[in-house]
Design a protein around this motif. Structure first.
Motif, PDB file in Angstrom:
ATOM      1  N   TYR A   1      12.067  21.862 -38.026  1.00 11.68           N
ATOM      2  CA  TYR A   1      10.304  21.539 -38.376  1.00 11.68           C
ATOM      3  C   TYR A   1      10.883  19.805 -38.824  1.00 11.68           C
ATOM      4  N   VAL A   2      11.971  19.986 -39.358  1.00  8.59           N
ATOM      5  CA  VAL A   2      11.737  18.246 -40.853  1.00  8.59           C
ATOM      6  C   VAL A   2      12.028  17.635 -39.705  1.00  8.59           C
TER       7      VAL A   2
ATOM      8  N   THR B   1       7.661  14.188 -45.220  1.00 11.23           N
ATOM      9  CA  THR B   1       6.431  13.130 -44.913  1.00 11.23           C
ATOM     10  C   THR B   1       5.719  13.054 -45.889  1.00 11.23           C
TER      11      THR B   1
ATOM     12  N   LEU C   1       1.002  22.308 -39.662  1.00 11.73           N
ATOM     13  CA  LEU C   1       2.585  23.367 -39.205  1.00 11.73           C
ATOM     14  C   LEU C   1       2.274  23.895 -38.651  1.00 11.73           C
TER      15      LEU C   1
ATOM     16  N   ALA D   1       8.671  16.371 -38.218  1.00 13.79           N
ATOM     17  CA  ALA D   1       7.684  15.938 -38.772  1.00 13.79           C
ATOM     18  C   ALA D   1       7.767  14.056 -38.746  1.00 13.79           C
TER      19      ALA D   1
ATOM     20  N   VAL E   1       9.448  20.743 -45.331  1.00 12.90           N
ATOM     21  CA  VAL E   1       8.373  19.239 -44.597  1.00 12.90           C
ATOM     22  C   VAL E   1       7.963  18.319 -45.621  1.00 12.90           C
TER      23      VAL E   1
ATOM     24  N   THR F   1       7.310  25.017 -45.615  1.00 11.15           N
ATOM     25  CA  THR F   1       6.534  24.503 -45.684  1.00 11.15           C
ATOM     26  C   THR F   1       7.075  22.767 -46.859  1.00 11.15           C
TER      27      THR F   1
END
Ligand SMILES: Cc1cc2nc3c(=O)[nH]c(=O)nc-3n(C[C@H](O)[C@H](O)[C@H](O)COP(=O)(O)O)c2cc1C
Length: 309
Positions: A114-115, A164, A132, A118, A160, A157
């Motif tokens: 995810y990281v 960003t 997300l 993003a 991420v 959450t």
């Protein structure tokens, strides 16, 4: 009387996203927005949520992937997508040129994924924010979806958020059974808004073939059948968090949209119903405008949460 449809989705971290109106097209139902040129009027929606995108391209689930059921549909697309690089190189420049507000929906199978996904959107012109999708199996934790548990949802959450500066929506799964607690956890972890809700797990069986209709056996239930479930979750969550809620689930008319706004949503997404009727965004906004004029309400924001006790 003219009415104001402009909404500001402002989170607690000082980031905000301004939308010309509260109607967004839901992830997976509007492709990559610009693909819809000639199919729908792209100037109507306040914004578009892209197809769910992963770090690397994915092929998706076995066919069949779509089944109609009473009051809605099941899908098991399985996140077929071209990967984040295709967004950065091919899609974002088109969105910028067309002046579209596009939020990129991202998915992953680990927090790292995810990281990295993003982070690759950082500084890319044409991208308005990130949504997300945490209804994805956490491969490192036995495959339970990230969004099932408040602590896991908060961990992804937070990670991420740290990667960003873009506005960050977190889309919650109704399967959790603790949606409002998950919402509170992701709000504390830096989400700017929550999207409520993703599809609900369901299935259908072909009785002649004596086997499941979907190649993946189960899929996500969407469409009008989902609306009362989503509405109750929005209503409950609006009493718990103070970041904006973006409603999603079964919205197919101006009345549906107004119900969600009165329950506490600041904006809303249209998915399955848009696939049936590409003129629906304009019809919904016209119906809402008529309602506001009839009721003498000048600004849509005045109705947010008005049905709450
Ligand atoms: C064909 C299809 C594909 C979808 N793909 C995604 C996706 O990639 N990522 C995601 O977060 N949600 C996805 N969704 C869920 C929708 O964005 C939405 O949350 C859900 O369908 C409920 O809204 P609706 O009843 O208005 O369709 C998909 C839904 C459908 C019907």
């Amino acid at each position: 009387m003219d009415v104001n449809f402009n909404v500001e989705l402002a989170g607690s971290g000082g980031r905000s996203l301004n939308l010309k109106n509260p109607l967004l097209l839901a992830s997976g139902t509007c492709g990559y927005a610009s693909d819809l040129e000639g199919f729908t009027d792209l100037s109507v929606p306040g914004g578009f949520i892209s197809k769910g995108t992963t770090l690397k391209p994915r092929e998706g689930n076995p066919q069949p992937r779509i089944a109609e059921v009473e009051g809605g549909m099941l899908n098991s697309i399985g996140l077929e997508n071209a990967g984040i690089e295709a967004i950065v190189r091919q899609k974002a420049p088109v969105w910028r040129k067309l002046g579209l507000t596009v939020i990129v929906n991202i998915a992953g199978s680990s927090i790292d994924e995810y990281v990295t996904t993003a982070a690759s959107l950082e500084g890319v012109a044409g991208i308005a924010g990130i949504e997300l999708n945490i209804s994805c199996p956490n491969v490192k934790a036995g495959g339970e979806e990230f969004g099932m548990d408040p602590a896991t949802a908060a961990a992804v959450t937070r990670a991420v958020r740290d990667a960003t500066g873009l506005p960050l929506f977190v889309k919650l799964t109704p399967g959790s059974g603790r949606v409002s607690q998950v919402a509170a956890a992701v709000a504390s972890a830096g989400a700017d808004a929550v999207t409520l809700i993703n599809t609900f797990k369901g299935m259908a069986i072909d009785i002649r073939q004596r086997k499941p209709l979907l190649g993946n056996i189960t899929g996500g239930l969407s469409g009008p059948v989902l609306k009362p479930v989503a509405l109750a979750m929005v209503y409950e969550t609006a009493g718990i968090i103070d970041i904006p809620i973006i409603a999603c689930g079964g919205i197919s008319s101006a009345r549906d949209a107004l119900e969600f706004i009165m329950a506490g949503a600041h904006a809303f997404q249209v998915g399955t119903a848009f696939m049936v009727n590409p003129a629906l965004p304009a019809e919904i906004l016209a119906g809402m405008k008529q309602f506001l004029q009839d009721e003498g309400v000048e600004d849509i924001n005045q109705l947010v949460g008005c049905a709450r006790a």
